[in-house]
Design a protein around this motif. Structure first.
Motif, PDB file in Angstrom:
ATOM      1  N   ASP A  55       0.843  -1.199   0.000  1.00 50.62           N
ATOM      2  CA  ASP A  55       0.000   0.000   0.000  1.00 50.62           C
ATOM      3  C   ASP A  55       0.879   1.252   0.000  1.00 50.62           C
ATOM      4  O   ASP A  55       0.545   2.256  -0.624  1.00 50.62           O
ATOM      5  N   ARG A  58       2.231   1.785  -3.444  1.00 52.94           N
ATOM      6  CA  ARG A  58       1.177   2.293  -4.338  1.00 52.94           C
ATOM      7  C   ARG A  58       0.912   3.775  -4.091  1.00 52.94           C
ATOM      8  O   ARG A  58       0.841   4.570  -5.028  1.00 52.94           O
ATOM      9  N   ALA A  59       0.809   4.156  -2.785  1.00 53.03           N
ATOM     10  CA  ALA A  59       0.524   5.560  -2.448  1.00 53.03           C
ATOM     11  C   ALA A  59       1.646   6.470  -2.939  1.00 53.03           C
ATOM     12  O   ALA A  59       1.390   7.552  -3.486  1.00 53.03           O
ATOM     13  N   SER A  61       3.705   5.884  -5.396  1.00 52.45           N
ATOM     14  CA  SER A  61       3.706   5.908  -6.861  1.00 52.45           C
ATOM     15  C   SER A  61       2.604   6.841  -7.379  1.00 52.45           C
ATOM     16  O   SER A  61       2.789   7.569  -8.341  1.00 52.45           O
ATOM     17  N   GLU A  62       1.435   6.817  -6.709  1.00 52.88           N
ATOM     18  CA  GLU A  62       0.303   7.626  -7.185  1.00 52.88           C
ATOM     19  C   GLU A  62       0.401   9.092  -6.794  1.00 52.88           C
ATOM     20  O   GLU A  62       0.021   9.971  -7.557  1.00 52.88           O
ATOM     21  N   HIS A  63       0.899   9.364  -5.566  1.00 54.71           N
ATOM     22  CA  HIS A  63       0.846  10.745  -5.052  1.00 54.71           C
ATOM     23  C   HIS A  63       2.205  11.360  -4.763  1.00 54.71           C
ATOM     24  O   HIS A  63       2.277  12.507  -4.326  1.00 54.71           O
ATOM     25  N   ALA A  67       2.150  12.022  -0.112  1.00 56.69           N
ATOM     26  CA  ALA A  67       1.378  10.947   0.551  1.00 56.69           C
ATOM     27  C   ALA A  67       1.877  10.703   1.973  1.00 56.69           C
ATOM     28  O   ALA A  67       1.118  10.294   2.845  1.00 56.69           O
ATOM     29  N   THR A  75      -4.948   5.353   2.767  1.00 55.42           N
ATOM     30  CA  THR A  75      -4.184   4.370   1.987  1.00 55.42           C
ATOM     31  C   THR A  75      -4.490   2.930   2.382  1.00 55.42           C
ATOM     32  O   THR A  75      -4.322   2.014   1.579  1.00 55.42           O
TER      33      THR A  75
END
Ligand code: AMP
Length: 143
Positions: A55, A58-59, A61-63, A67, A75
């Motif tokens: 998680d 992912r967070a 990578s996305e934000h 984040a 998240t």
């Protein structure tokens, strides 16, 4: 072999965190305790989520780095698959394979009493297989 057997050797300690903690704080908890997932608890230690290293990746990578300052509740995974003490190790392997995750909190009447990781399951299975092959070796020597 049941979850109870694993908990009897590994113990019932579970590292938990509150949903308002930041992702940065959660990462520090994961690193300090050398674990891959932390259980998120609400009032009365009720399980309300789980946050794993996946998680976090992912967070980020996305934000990006922003984040890190966000509450981890943004998240975490909210629908947590859990098990009970009487579930078998094969049940757990099935749930982990099917759900593609490596951690399962153990509950007893909604109370958190342990956590089983894929590492615990593998260790248990290896022990079982070693005992079985020793018995077979012993049997072969007698015939
Ligand atoms: P893991 O393989 O345990 O690191 O987790 C992979 C993904 O599954 C992450 O998004 C976790 O939040 C989620 N996850 C981990 N354990 C569970 C669980 N017991 N129930 C539901 N989701 C989970």
């Amino acid at each position: 072999m049941t979850v109870k057997t694993i908990l009897s050797t590994k113990g019932s300690e579970v590292i938990t965190i509150a949903p308002a903690a930041t992702l940065e704080e959660a990462i520090a908890v994961l690193a300090r305790n050398r674990i891959g997932a932390v259980v998120v608890v609400g009032p009365e230690q009720r399980v309300i989520g789980i946050l794993s290293e996946r998680d976090v990746v992912r967070a980020l990578s996305e934000h990006g780095a922003s984040a890190l300052k966000q509450p981890l509740s943004q998240t975490m995974t909210r629908v947590v698959v859990t098990c009970g003490e009487t579930d078998t190790v094969s049940d757990l392997m099935e749930r982990m394979t099917h759900g593609r995750f490596r951690h399962i909190p153990v509950l007893e009447q909604d109370r958190l009493i342990g956590i089983i990781s894929i590492g615990d399951v593998v260790k248990q299975r290896l022990g079982e297989m070693e005992r079985e092959s020793e018995q077979l070796r012993g049997y072969i020597q007698t015939v």
